[in-house]
Enzyme design. Structure first.
Site: not given
Ligand code: FAD
Length: 274
Positions: A117-118, A125, A127-128, A215, A224
């Protein structure tokens, strides 16, 4: 060696509204904010509500929707204002409220999912730098179930954790000896731990400090605290929801908690991706 089963989360920081600054802005513009002023008259500070009032200020800034001195009340009430921002997906406004959480008793699998969640800030923490010789392990719910259904399989899981911890300890000692030409204790231990940690499993317990705005909190809960998410991170997201529901309920407007057939909880949202 110890085992933990439940993620823990505590809210450790939240916004404070600087009333002097707000009043300066209002006075400079000849505005009033009757609902805020009434609330301030009745209490020393806004307490838990500061984040919500700051978000309302952000929302009102867009339309300059404060009544001028002598005018009557303009626009929605405080609660309705924030609910409306969420209903019309004016999500940028709720970014003005930040929350800090301490999270512990979580596995490295969970933390790996969490940091995807970027739109949040993290301090985890290391680990190093921190010795993992007496680290705990997080037992996934399905493995806990095995304890009654298939005790041998459960024991195999436990023994694997114990073995990996022992190998970690042995490797740390051997690697430290290998690096005995490095004078600094800190540097030598860091080099040993950074290599030895490679044998620790995903179940290894970790701790993390997280800052998210309202947000990002909503988005995290939507994804999640959802039945399709892994049970461990779902449990954490449900706990985060309960904290915000208790401390800043307007930010989880339209979200409700429900139970699945297995008795675990999840959160449903009627306003997604605000
Ligand atoms: C049920 C489930 C299964 C999953 N399985 C996998 C898996 O198998 N492999 C895997 O790699 N990941 C997996 N994920 C992780 C998923 O791909 C996302 O990385 C993670 O849920 C974060 O979501 P997000 O990018 O919407 O959230 P955030 O990173 O918090 O971003 C929030 C919102 O900001 C916007 N945003 C953020 N950064 C950008 C950007 N660079 N460009 C454009 N818009 C942006 C988008 O609208 C995004 O929805 C899974 C997630 C869930 C919930």
């Amino acid at each position: 060696m110890s085992f933990v089963t439940e993620p823990e989360i505590a809210l450790v920081g939240k916004p404070i509204m600087e009333i002097d600054g707000v009043m300066k802005f209002l006075e400079d513009h000849g505005y009033q904010w009757p609902e805020l002023e009434k609330k301030l008259d009745s209490m020393v500070s806004l307490g838990d509500d500061d984040g919500e009032w700051l978000v309302e200020m952000g929302g009102r800034m867009c339309y300059q929707s404060w009544p001028k001195q002598g005018e009557t009340k303009k626009g929605r009430s405080h609660d309705a204002h924030i609910q409306h921002l969420i209903e019309v997906a004016h999500g940028a406004c709720i970014e003005h409220a930040n929350f800090n959480f301490a999270i512990w008793n979580i596995s490295r699998s969970l933390s790996h999912e969490l940091v995807r969640h970027r739109l949040a800030s993290y301090s985890q923490l290391s680990q190093r730098y921190v010795d993992s010789s007496s680290v705990s392990f997080v037992v996934p719910p399905a493995i806990q179930e095995l304890a009654n259904i298939d005790p041998d399989a459960y024991r195999m899981w436990i023994e694997h954790c114990e073995k990996s911890r022992q190998v970690y300890e042995e490797l740390t000692t051997k690697l430290s000896n290998m690096y005995d030409d490095i004078e600094s204790n800190l540097e030598r231990r860091k080099k040993a731990r950074q290599a030895a940690r490679s044998v620790l499993p995903n179940a290894t317990e970790t701790k993390i400090f997280v800052t998210m705005n309202a947000r990002a909190v909503r988005h995290f809960i939507e994804l999640r605290a959802n039945p399709s998410a892994d049970v461990e991170i779902r449990s954490l997201a449900v706990k985060m929801y309960k904290i915000i529901q208790n401390k800043a309920p307007l930010f989880v407007h339209g979200m409700t908690i429900s139970k699945l057939d297995d008795g675990t909880e999840w959160v449903e949202s009627s306003h997604r991706r605000v």
